[in-house]
Write an enzyme that holds these catalytic residues in place. Structure first.
Site, PDB file in Angstrom:
ATOM      1  N   ASP A  27      47.137  46.189  55.733  1.00 30.16           N
ATOM      2  CA  ASP A  27      47.322  47.108  54.611  1.00 30.16           C
ATOM      3  C   ASP A  27      45.963  47.633  54.167  1.00 30.16           C
ATOM      4  OD1 ASP A  27      48.129  48.397  52.285  1.00 30.16           O
ATOM      5  OD2 ASP A  27      48.759  46.571  51.232  1.00 30.16           O
ATOM      6  N   ASP A  70      53.849  48.195  45.947  1.00 27.73           N
ATOM      7  CA  ASP A  70      52.673  47.511  45.408  1.00 27.73           C
ATOM      8  C   ASP A  70      52.763  47.326  43.906  1.00 27.73           C
ATOM      9  OD1 ASP A  70      50.655  47.316  47.688  1.00 27.73           O
ATOM     10  OD2 ASP A  70      51.305  49.406  47.816  1.00 27.73           O
ATOM     11  N   HIS A  92      54.510  43.755  47.561  1.00 26.68           N
ATOM     12  CA  HIS A  92      53.153  43.187  47.620  1.00 26.68           C
ATOM     13  C   HIS A  92      52.686  42.985  46.188  1.00 26.68           C
ATOM     14  CE1 HIS A  92      48.690  44.130  48.865  1.00 26.68           C
ATOM     15  NE2 HIS A  92      48.852  42.871  48.506  1.00 26.68           N
ATOM     16  N   SER A 144      48.386  56.651  51.921  1.00 23.41           N
ATOM     17  CA  SER A 144      47.905  58.032  51.899  1.00 23.41           C
ATOM     18  C   SER A 144      48.189  58.759  53.214  1.00 23.41           C
ATOM     19  CB  SER A 144      46.410  58.064  51.579  1.00 23.41           C
ATOM     20  OG  SER A 144      45.688  57.218  52.439  1.00 23.41           O
ATOM     21  N   GLY A 180      43.703  47.456  45.526  1.00 23.32           N
ATOM     22  CA  GLY A 180      43.546  48.213  44.289  1.00 23.32           C
ATOM     23  C   GLY A 180      44.269  49.547  44.321  1.00 23.32           C
ATOM     24  N   HIS A 201      56.961  49.507  51.655  1.00 23.29           N
ATOM     25  CA  HIS A 201      55.986  48.610  51.035  1.00 23.29           C
ATOM     26  C   HIS A 201      55.847  49.030  49.574  1.00 23.29           C
ATOM     27  CE1 HIS A 201      52.388  46.003  51.220  1.00 23.29           C
ATOM     28  NE2 HIS A 201      51.805  46.897  50.455  1.00 23.29           N
ATOM     29  N   SER A 244      53.831  53.104  52.111  1.00 19.18           N
ATOM     30  CA  SER A 244      53.454  52.421  50.880  1.00 19.18           C
ATOM     31  C   SER A 244      53.737  53.346  49.694  1.00 19.18           C
ATOM     32  CB  SER A 244      51.975  52.042  50.919  1.00 19.18           C
ATOM     33  OG  SER A 244      51.598  51.490  49.686  1.00 19.18           O
TER      34      SER A 244
HETATM   35  C1  DX5 Z   1      46.352  49.048  47.770  1.00 16.50           C
HETATM   36  C2  DX5 Z   1      47.738  48.775  48.316  1.00 16.50           C
HETATM   37  C3  DX5 Z   1      48.110  49.569  49.493  1.00 16.50           C
HETATM   38  C4  DX5 Z   1      47.916  51.073  49.399  1.00 16.50           C
HETATM   39  C5  DX5 Z   1      47.520  51.482  50.783  1.00 16.50           C
HETATM   40  O1  DX5 Z   1      45.670  47.909  47.462  1.00 16.50           O
HETATM   41  O2  DX5 Z   1      47.927  47.413  48.611  1.00 16.50           O
HETATM   42  O3  DX5 Z   1      49.405  49.257  49.987  1.00 16.50           O
HETATM   43  O4  DX5 Z   1      49.004  51.836  48.965  1.00 16.50           O
HETATM   44  O5  DX5 Z   1      47.164  52.804  50.805  1.00 16.50           O
HETATM   45  P1  DX5 Z   1      46.372  53.448  52.043  1.00 16.50           P
HETATM   46  O6  DX5 Z   1      47.270  53.334  53.233  1.00 16.50           O
HETATM   47  O7  DX5 Z   1      46.140  54.853  51.581  1.00 16.50           O
HETATM   48  O8  DX5 Z   1      45.104  52.664  52.209  1.00 16.50           O
HETATM   49 ZN    ZN Z   2      49.870  46.929  49.505  1.00 19.20          ZN
END
Ligand code: DX5
Ligand code: ZN
Length: 230
Positions: free
Chosen positions: A182, A42, A76, A205, A152, A40, A15
């Site tokens: 996700d 966002d 996304h 992360s 978020g 991915h 992501s």
């Molecule tokens: C947050 C995003 C995610 C985010 C996930 O709402 O939609 O894609 O980057 O991050 P992690 O894997 O750290 O939860």
């Molecule tokens: Zn996402």
């Protein structure tokens, strides 16, 4: 291009939201070398989610690289009125859009609009939305995204109740519909999500907040390849 053209049976999707944006191209290249094929991306508008994240200008910068490497961008959209943005995502080189069921009064129309632009399409739903409602909204989509955090930002913990929601979703949607998860996916939670039936595993992360994201990615995808426990 459709999801079936670029996604393997199981994908761990880095992501980009969690990346170091000063080194974005370099980090994505290293992840492709480590086996990543779907990224991915966002987009958040400061309304549907409080945060403003990244958008089409960043897609336009990275999509030529990503496509040259044979990879794809799964976008996304954590935004109100998502349909307004499909064309700019497509023009910037996004390959797929996933909009939130909570933002869309007529998901069938939005799915058709995305397809008309040549995009793959998914429907996401937040932890407070019923699985049944989400499954109905996703009829005809390539994927349905079960959020395992409140959308978020990166770095939140996986909500344990997401596992049962994924399992319920898996039986409600047709076999060919991909189930994506996700939020809070890491070495400790990825097995729960896999065993529940998710095959597209987004990780922010757990990949980028490491000195060596490629190594973290490799480790996480190797753990996914191990047979389900039990
Ligand atoms: C947050 C995003 C995610 C985010 C996930 O709402 O939609 O894609 O980057 O991050 P992690 O894997 O750290 O939860
Ligand atoms: Zn996402």
């Amino acid at each position: 291009m459709a999801w079936s053209d670029w996604a393997g049976e199981v994908e761990v999707e880095p992501s980009i939201y969690a990346a170091d944006f000063a080194r974005l191209g370099e980090q994505l290249g290293a992840l492709v070398e480590a086996g990543a094929r779907v990224f991915h991306f966002d987009a958040g508008d400061g309304h549907f989610i409080p945060e403003i994240t990244i958008g089409p200008v960043v897609i336009a910068s990275i999509s030529p690289l990503v496509h040259a490497w044979g990879a794809a961008l799964d976008c996304h959209l954590m935004v109100e009125e998502p349909e307004r943005h499909f064309a700019s995502v497509a023009e910037a080189g996004g390959d797929s859009v996933t909009f939130h069921a909570e933002t869309c009064a007529d998901p069938a129309r939005a799915i058709a609009a995305a397809r008309a632009l040549g995009l793959g399409v998914g429907v996401a739903f937040s932890p407070d939305t019923s699985v049944e409602e989400a499954a109905a909204a996703a009829e005809g989509a390539d994927l349905v995204l079960c959020m395992s955090i409140h959308p978020g930002y990166s770095g939140q913990s996986f909500m344990p109740e997401a596992a049962a929601r994924i399992a319920r979703l898996r039986v409600l949607v047709p076999e060919e519909t991909r189930v994506q998860v996700d939020g809070g996916i890491n070495g400790d939670t990825v097995g729960l999500a896999r065993d529940a039936g998710a095959d597209l595993l987004v990780a922010g992360s757990a990949v980028f907040w490491h000195d060596d994201p490629a190594r973290a990615y490799r480790k996480l995808s190797e753990s996914v390849r191990e047979p389900a426990r039990g």
